[in-house]
Design a protein around this motif. Structure first.
Motif, PDB file in Angstrom:
ATOM      1  N   GLY A  60       0.790  -1.222   0.000  1.00  8.96           N
ATOM      2  CA  GLY A  60       0.000   0.000   0.000  1.00  8.96           C
ATOM      3  C   GLY A  60       0.820   1.269   0.000  1.00  8.96           C
ATOM      4  O   GLY A  60       0.297   2.348   0.187  1.00  8.96           O
ATOM      5  N   GLY A  61       2.107   1.182  -0.166  1.00 10.84           N
ATOM      6  CA  GLY A  61       2.961   2.358  -0.201  1.00 10.84           C
ATOM      7  C   GLY A  61       3.370   2.864   1.169  1.00 10.84           C
ATOM      8  O   GLY A  61       4.317   3.629   1.282  1.00 10.84           O
ATOM      9  N   GLY A  62       2.694   2.460   2.215  1.00  8.41           N
ATOM     10  CA  GLY A  62       3.039   2.952   3.544  1.00  8.41           C
ATOM     11  C   GLY A  62       3.002   1.874   4.602  1.00  8.41           C
ATOM     12  O   GLY A  62       3.169   2.150   5.784  1.00  8.41           O
ATOM     13  N   GLY A  63       2.771   0.640   4.187  1.00  9.95           N
ATOM     14  CA  GLY A  63       2.685  -0.454   5.149  1.00  9.95           C
ATOM     15  C   GLY A  63       4.048  -0.972   5.558  1.00  9.95           C
ATOM     16  O   GLY A  63       5.078  -0.353   5.315  1.00  9.95           O
ATOM     17  N   ALA A  64       4.033  -2.133   6.163  1.00  9.12           N
ATOM     18  CA  ALA A  64       5.271  -2.751   6.626  1.00  9.12           C
ATOM     19  C   ALA A  64       6.135  -3.164   5.431  1.00  9.12           C
ATOM     20  O   ALA A  64       5.629  -3.654   4.422  1.00  9.12           O
ATOM     21  N   PRO A  65       7.445  -2.967   5.519  1.00  5.61           N
ATOM     22  CA  PRO A  65       8.316  -3.360   4.403  1.00  5.61           C
ATOM     23  C   PRO A  65       8.398  -4.878   4.271  1.00  5.61           C
ATOM     24  O   PRO A  65       8.291  -5.614   5.254  1.00  5.61           O
ATOM     25  N   PHE A  66       8.584  -5.328   3.027  1.00 11.39           N
ATOM     26  CA  PHE A  66       8.777  -6.754   2.775  1.00 11.39           C
ATOM     27  C   PHE A  66       9.776  -6.903   1.624  1.00 11.39           C
ATOM     28  O   PHE A  66       9.977  -5.985   0.833  1.00 11.39           O
ATOM     29  N   ASN A  67      10.415  -8.061   1.545  1.00  6.73           N
ATOM     30  CA  ASN A  67      11.368  -8.339   0.483  1.00  6.73           C
ATOM     31  C   ASN A  67      10.617  -8.824  -0.751  1.00  6.73           C
ATOM     32  O   ASN A  67       9.967  -9.858  -0.727  1.00  6.73           O
ATOM     33  N   MET A  68      10.723  -8.054  -1.851  1.00  8.77           N
ATOM     34  CA  MET A  68      10.045  -8.426  -3.095  1.00  8.77           C
ATOM     35  C   MET A  68      10.844  -9.450  -3.877  1.00  8.77           C
ATOM     36  O   MET A  68      10.288 -10.304  -4.534  1.00  8.77           O
ATOM     37  N   GLY A  69      12.141  -9.334  -3.859  1.00  9.93           N
ATOM     38  CA  GLY A  69      12.989 -10.226  -4.640  1.00  9.93           C
ATOM     39  C   GLY A  69      14.353  -9.599  -4.855  1.00  9.93           C
ATOM     40  O   GLY A  69      14.691  -8.592  -4.247  1.00  9.93           O
ATOM     41  N   GLU A  70      15.136 -10.210  -5.725  1.00  7.85           N
ATOM     42  CA  GLU A  70      16.491  -9.726  -5.989  1.00  7.85           C
ATOM     43  C   GLU A  70      16.577  -9.142  -7.385  1.00  7.85           C
ATOM     44  O   GLU A  70      15.826  -9.517  -8.282  1.00  7.85           O
ATOM     45  N   ALA A  71      17.521  -8.212  -7.548  1.00  9.86           N
ATOM     46  CA  ALA A  71      17.767  -7.599  -8.843  1.00  9.86           C
ATOM     47  C   ALA A  71      19.270  -7.636  -9.119  1.00  9.86           C
ATOM     48  O   ALA A  71      20.081  -7.473  -8.196  1.00  9.86           O
ATOM     49  N   SER A  72      19.643  -7.835 -10.369  1.00  8.82           N
ATOM     50  CA  SER A  72      21.049  -7.807 -10.767  1.00  8.82           C
ATOM     51  C   SER A  72      21.543  -6.370 -10.788  1.00  8.82           C
ATOM     52  O   SER A  72      20.852  -5.471 -11.252  1.00  8.82           O
ATOM     53  N   VAL A  73      22.749  -6.168 -10.287  1.00  8.52           N
ATOM     54  CA  VAL A  73      23.377  -4.853 -10.278  1.00  8.52           C
ATOM     55  C   VAL A  73      24.838  -5.018 -10.676  1.00  8.52           C
ATOM     56  O   VAL A  73      25.511  -5.958 -10.243  1.00  8.52           O
ATOM     57  N   SER A  74      25.317  -4.097 -11.510  1.00  6.13           N
ATOM     58  CA  SER A  74      26.733  -4.071 -11.877  1.00  6.13           C
ATOM     59  C   SER A  74      27.374  -2.893 -11.176  1.00  6.13           C
ATOM     60  O   SER A  74      26.758  -1.833 -11.013  1.00  6.13           O
ATOM     61  N   ARG A  75      28.636  -3.068 -10.766  1.00  6.81           N
ATOM     62  CA  ARG A  75      29.339  -1.984 -10.089  1.00  6.81           C
ATOM     63  C   ARG A  75      30.797  -1.977 -10.513  1.00  6.81           C
ATOM     64  O   ARG A  75      31.347  -2.999 -10.934  1.00  6.81           O
ATOM     65  N   ALA A  76      31.402  -0.809 -10.358  1.00  3.65           N
ATOM     66  CA  ALA A  76      32.823  -0.651 -10.648  1.00  3.65           C
ATOM     67  C   ALA A  76      33.345   0.534  -9.849  1.00  3.65           C
ATOM     68  O   ALA A  76      32.609   1.475  -9.559  1.00  3.65           O
ATOM     69  N   SER A  77      34.610   0.477  -9.493  1.00  2.00           N
ATOM     70  CA  SER A  77      35.303   1.594  -8.856  1.00  2.00           C
ATOM     71  C   SER A  77      36.628   1.780  -9.572  1.00  2.00           C
ATOM     72  O   SER A  77      37.340   0.809  -9.822  1.00  2.00           O
ATOM     73  N   VAL A  78      36.955   3.033  -9.888  1.00  2.00           N
ATOM     74  CA  VAL A  78      38.185   3.335 -10.620  1.00  2.00           C
ATOM     75  C   VAL A  78      38.873   4.539  -9.988  1.00  2.00           C
ATOM     76  O   VAL A  78      38.250   5.338  -9.285  1.00  2.00           O
ATOM     77  N   ARG A  79      40.165   4.665 -10.275  1.00  2.00           N
ATOM     78  CA  ARG A  79      40.933   5.858  -9.897  1.00  2.00           C
ATOM     79  C   ARG A  79      41.530   6.432 -11.173  1.00  2.00           C
ATOM     80  O   ARG A  79      42.251   5.737 -11.890  1.00  2.00           O
ATOM     81  N   ILE A  80      41.215   7.706 -11.452  1.00  2.00           N
ATOM     82  CA  ILE A  80      41.794   8.326 -12.637  1.00  2.00           C
ATOM     83  C   ILE A  80      43.180   8.863 -12.287  1.00  2.00           C
ATOM     84  O   ILE A  80      43.558   8.936 -11.112  1.00  2.00           O
TER      85      ILE A  80
END
Length: 151
Positions: free
Chosen positions: A58-78
């Motif tokens: 309902g947008g304001g109720g108790a939080p719940f886990n919907m599922g997982e999503a793929s995420v890509s990440r990177a860290s660099v130093r210029i």
């Protein structure tokens, strides 16, 4: 040790939001047009992992886990020392790395990055959002009540 100016933190977050949401093709096109690409070293990744997506009933109720999503990440130093981090949904490792390099550049020259990379991508997103709003408005139905007789 290099630090980002505190006033630039909000601008940096806004820029990262635009970069992460940008379609990979458009991000690559804007990045290819950037003339002064810095040399960089990878600190982490690029790599793909999972994050838990949470929702609320309902947008304001108790939080719940919907599922997982793929995420890509990177860290660099210029080469000038700034460290950039890039995250994006999905498995696009190249996109995450480009975002990280742009983030590092943003810390060095925020005005140039905003003008030449972030602003065109934000304008593209805004046009796409406006197109969706226009399509939605075209299907709008106005309901009204007619009164018959004395009832």
């Amino acid at each position: 040790m290099l630090h980002t100016d505190p006033k630039d933190i909000g601008r940096r977050k806004a820029a990262l939001d635009v970069l992460a949401a940008a379609p990979a093709r458009e991000l690559a096109a804007v990045w290819d047009a950037w003339a002064d690409k810095p040399d960089f070293t990878r600190i982490r990744g690029p790599e793909t992992g999972l994050v838990m997506v949470r929702g609320r009933a309902g947008g304001g109720g108790a939080p719940f886990n919907m599922g997982e999503a793929s995420v890509s990440r990177a860290s660099v130093r210029i080469v000038t020392g700034q460290v950039g981090h890039g995250y994006c949904l999905g498995r696009d490792l190249a996109k995450a790395e480009v975002i990280a390099v742009i983030d590092a550049l943003f810390q060095r020259a925020p005005e140039a990055v905003e003008a030449e990379i972030v602003a065109p991508l934000a304008a593209l997103a805004q046009r796409g959002d406006q197109h969706k709003r226009d399509e939605t408005a075209a299907t709008r139905v106005d309901f009204f009540t007619m009164v018959r007789g004395d009832n």
